[in-house]
Design an enzyme around this catalytic site. Structure first.
Site, mmCIF file in Angstrom:
data_model
loop_
_atom_site.group_PDB
_atom_site.id
_atom_site.type_symbol
_atom_site.label_atom_id
_atom_site.label_comp_id
_atom_site.label_asym_id
_atom_site.label_seq_id
_atom_site.Cartn_x
_atom_site.Cartn_y
_atom_site.Cartn_z
ATOM 1 N N CYS A 250 2.065 6.158 17.563
ATOM 2 C CA CYS A 250 0.929 7.293 16.996
ATOM 3 C C CYS A 250 -0.058 6.911 16.004
ATOM 4 O O CYS A 250 -1.224 7.506 15.836
ATOM 5 C CB CYS A 250 1.737 8.385 16.412
ATOM 6 S SG CYS A 250 3.078 9.345 17.351
ATOM 7 N N HIS B 108 -3.041 11.814 12.251
ATOM 8 C CA HIS B 108 -2.287 11.995 13.487
ATOM 9 C C HIS B 108 -1.995 13.403 13.581
ATOM 10 O O HIS B 108 -1.461 13.895 12.811
ATOM 11 C CB HIS B 108 -1.063 11.123 13.701
ATOM 12 C CG HIS B 108 -0.152 11.444 14.661
ATOM 13 N ND1 HIS B 108 -0.571 11.572 15.846
ATOM 14 C CD2 HIS B 108 1.218 11.725 14.425
ATOM 15 C CE1 HIS B 108 0.555 11.802 16.558
ATOM 16 N NE2 HIS B 108 1.535 12.021 15.800
ATOM 17 N N ASN C 115 0.813 17.076 20.444
ATOM 18 C CA ASN C 115 0.948 15.636 20.090
ATOM 19 C C ASN C 115 0.706 14.673 21.095
ATOM 20 O O ASN C 115 1.088 14.494 22.088
ATOM 21 C CB ASN C 115 2.363 15.311 19.426
ATOM 22 C CG ASN C 115 2.377 13.997 18.878
ATOM 23 O OD1 ASN C 115 1.869 13.170 19.150
ATOM 24 N ND2 ASN C 115 3.700 13.672 18.153
#
Length: 317
Positions: A113, A243, A273
């Site tokens: 990520c 993120h 996500n």
């Protein structure tokens, strides 16, 4: 000394949208349960005929068009991804082939990520060192390929997509309006177990509470360090793009670091996500919607697998 700037951005998401109600038909969950814990309402899902490099190429093509450049103008392609199925050719090489590039250097970076902000720093360093003039920096992940759709703690989190930036050299006095500040990067190796994509077939798993505690307790101080390195006071930030892991992590950060005037990216609500895609995807959308003015400073900060992290302040193209 040569500097760098982001010349343009682009993003891409698959057409299929998966809602919380759709997921409630698959596992024991509900819209109320998901939104109260992570803030996600929808996510985009790529089909089996849409590999990671295709998502990446779509976003890259849009960034090139926005910059007024052709594929031949690029001499470095960096793709941040942790979900490419094949090892070789790497995703960057496949993107270059899809776009018809001649002979760029092509590299993948797997920092999960935090991949895009690591790749952006790598492109910045390569250009400053004279190893490249223009780079395509892409974050692209197909998290649905590594998802256990029977695990309600993880399948509700993920989505697919890509975001891209054209990064180019600047010279002193050329009037460039978009710069890339110094990176702050690192990791917490002893917490590598907290976020994982492991096994055969590979599956995404995480210790959500451990990640949440680390992010809420450690991230504000790291974000302030990023601002200090760039010489930007938090109250001068026009935007904060973290993120997109969890709305309960994303929303409080701006206040905790003193970014009282910043637009906070909340793309996690619509996209879930998307791992390495999340920072460039969210940034590109904010710029496309006109929510961030050209030349304004924005904090980018990626964090995730290995509890790796990387952040920098950039100026909006």
């Amino acid at each position: 000394m040569t500097g760098t700037r982001i010349a343009a951005l682009g993003h891409y998401q698959p057409a299929k949208v998966l809602t919380n109600d759709d997921l409630a038909a698959l596992v024991d969950t509900s819209d109320a349960w998901i939104t109260s814990r992570v803030g996600i309402r929808t996510r985009h899902v790529a089909g089996p005929e849409e590999p990671v490099d295709e998502l990446a190429a779509h976003a890259a093509g849009k960034a090139l068009a926005a910059a007024g450049l052709t594929p031949g103008d690029i001499d470095l392609v960096l793709v941040a991804t942790s979900t490419a199925i094949d090892r070789s050719p790497n995703t960057a090489a496949r993107v270059a082939a899809r776009l018809g590039m001649a002979s760029p250097a092509t590299m993948d970076l797997n920092v999960v990520c935090a991949g895009f902000t690591h790749a952006l720093a790598t492109a910045d360093h390569a250009i400053r060192a004279g190893a490249a003039r223009r780079a395509l920096v892409i974050g692209a992940d197909k998290m649905t390929d590594v998802t256990d759709w029977t695990d309600r703690t993880t399948c509700v989190l993920v989505g697919d997509g890509a975001g891209a930036a054209v990064v180019e050299a600047t010279e002193p006095g050329d009037g460039a309006t978009a710069g890339i500040g110094p990176v702050l990067w690192g990791s917490v190796p002893e917490m590598g177990h907290a976020v994982r994509i492991e096994g055969t077939p590979p599956r995404f798993a995480q210790e959500g509470q451990a990640v949440y505690r680390w992010a809420t307790q450690k991230l504000p101080a790291l974000a302030r360090q990023v601002c200090e390195r760039s010489g930007t006071a938090p109250e001068e930030l026009a935007g904060v793009v973290l993120h997109q892991a969890n709305l309960r992590i994303v929303e409080p950060l701006a206040a905790k670091i003193g970014a009282v005037n910043a637009v906070v990216a909340r793309d996690v609500v619509d996209s879930g996500n998307t791992s390495a895609a999340s920072v460039p995807l969210a940034l590109s959308k904010l710029v496309e919607r006109g929510e961030l003015p050209s030349g304004a400073p924005v904090l980018l900060f990626g964090f995730g697998g290995n509890l790796s992290y990387a952040g920098q302040v950039v100026l909006v193209p």
